[in-house]
Scaffold this active site. Sequence first.
Site, short mmCIF file in Angstrom:
data_model
loop_
_atom_site.label_atom_id
_atom_site.label_comp_id
_atom_site.label_asym_id
_atom_site.label_seq_id
_atom_site.Cartn_x
_atom_site.Cartn_y
_atom_site.Cartn_z
N LEU A 8 -64.92 79.51 -29.73
CA LEU A 8 -65.78 79.07 -30.85
C LEU A 8 -66.04 77.57 -30.67
CD1 LEU A 8 -64.44 80.63 -34.20
CD2 LEU A 8 -66.56 81.17 -33.01
N GLY A 10 -68.25 75.76 -32.49
CA GLY A 10 -68.80 75.10 -33.66
C GLY A 10 -70.32 75.13 -33.66
N VAL A 12 -74.05 77.68 -33.42
CA VAL A 12 -74.52 78.94 -34.02
C VAL A 12 -74.32 80.13 -33.09
CG1 VAL A 12 -76.95 78.63 -33.30
CG2 VAL A 12 -76.42 80.01 -35.33
N SER A 14 -71.97 80.88 -30.69
CA SER A 14 -70.63 81.47 -30.64
C SER A 14 -70.22 82.02 -32.01
CB SER A 14 -69.60 80.45 -30.12
OG SER A 14 -69.54 79.31 -30.94
N MET A 33 -61.87 74.81 -27.95
CA MET A 33 -61.34 74.03 -26.83
C MET A 33 -61.56 72.56 -27.07
SD MET A 33 -62.84 76.03 -23.55
CE MET A 33 -63.89 77.33 -24.15
N CYS A 100 -67.97 73.58 -15.70
CA CYS A 100 -67.16 73.82 -16.90
C CYS A 100 -66.93 75.31 -17.11
CB CYS A 100 -67.84 73.20 -18.11
SG CYS A 100 -66.91 73.46 -19.63
N GLY A 124 -70.67 82.53 -26.37
CA GLY A 124 -72.00 82.64 -26.96
C GLY A 124 -73.11 82.38 -25.96
N CYS A 200 -70.44 70.44 -22.12
CA CYS A 200 -69.91 71.57 -22.87
C CYS A 200 -68.59 71.20 -23.55
CB CYS A 200 -69.76 72.78 -21.97
SG CYS A 200 -68.61 72.57 -20.63
#
Length: 395
Positions: A8, A10, A12, A14, A33, A100, A124, A200
């Site tokens: 997650l 933060g 939309v 995910s 993370m 990443c 996501g 990311c």
Amino acid sequence: MKRVIIGLSGGVDSSVAAYLLKQQGYEVIGLFMKNWHDDSVTISNECPWLDDSNDAMLVADKLGIPFQTVDLSEQYKERIVDYMFNEYEKGRTPNPDVLCNREIKFDVFMKIALDLGADYVATGHYCRKGTIEKDGKEVYQLLAGVDGNKDQSYFLCQLSQEQLAKSLFPIGELTKPEVRAIAAEQDLVTADKKDSQGLCFIGKVKLPDFLQQQLKPKEGEIVEIPKDVAIFSETEPNFDSEEEKLKYLSRKIQYSKSQGKVVGKHQGAHYFTKGQRKGLAVGGTVEPLFVIDTDVEENIIYTGQGKSHPGLLKKALFVSNDELHWVREDLVLKTDETMTVKARIRYRQPLESATLHKVEGGMYVAFENYQSAITEGQFVAWYLNDELVGSGVIS
């Protein structure tokens, strides 16, 4: 119930991915993370990861799923940031997002998730996973997302069969507007949140500023190479083999100061990348100046006027064996074999017709049309229809 651990972020995408997994009957756990907290390298005055982790927590709370934060900043610094500095110092241009995914999300993060008893890891990303049966074995496919405008398969071009086996991409069948509509219906705090533009899971990073804190500025010259310089009008020699021809087409042109004129100064060749137009601060040219090459040894930036400058255009590139990666291991080419594919050399680029030529030391990708600013250190990815089957670092 199969257990899925979702990254997650933060954002939309995910958030909606987590909602969909829950709807599908999975046991879902949200993990945020934390990839950065080295204050010695100030990224920006804001602290976006705090806001992001807060939003991720609110989404988890709303969906009624457990949530925790994992600190991966040590691995991130080692595997992504140090690698990037190293590449920039060599005059190459790395792609941190691809790295990443390969090194952090689908390696370090995936191992943590599997240790927590997860059957799958979800993200996501706008891409899809397919499964086919081949010679009695399950083979996983990495397919483009349905939303052609958002397809992110390119960023996952370094994934392996083992990683795909354990991955889920819940929003791959949806378009961005559909994802936002679901988030609004479910009253998720991230419904109208703007897409992140940064690295990311780190947030806003001004890459040049960030690099300049580590790579010391060093004044050098900007040299403009005219379009009609002799090097661009050489007649193509006769070749004894296809490989010789490909080697010629993908060669790196060696420029020298004597071929052009000094038009300005810069603060370090390693801050610039091929095809770059912004940041040169040289005016008075008929067409805008583009970087056509950088020489980090001599600290010179070579530029040319206009998008169609011959210094920007090439039809072939090379990937050495140690930087060659096949998502579909069953399709690996043997020496002297070829494959007709569609390929791209950057994320937003439309797919271009190309042929792969496997040779002893690596592989050539020969395009039907000229490509602009083929850049060392970036990734080339190749597709069969809408399936990404392999990739490599441009050498």
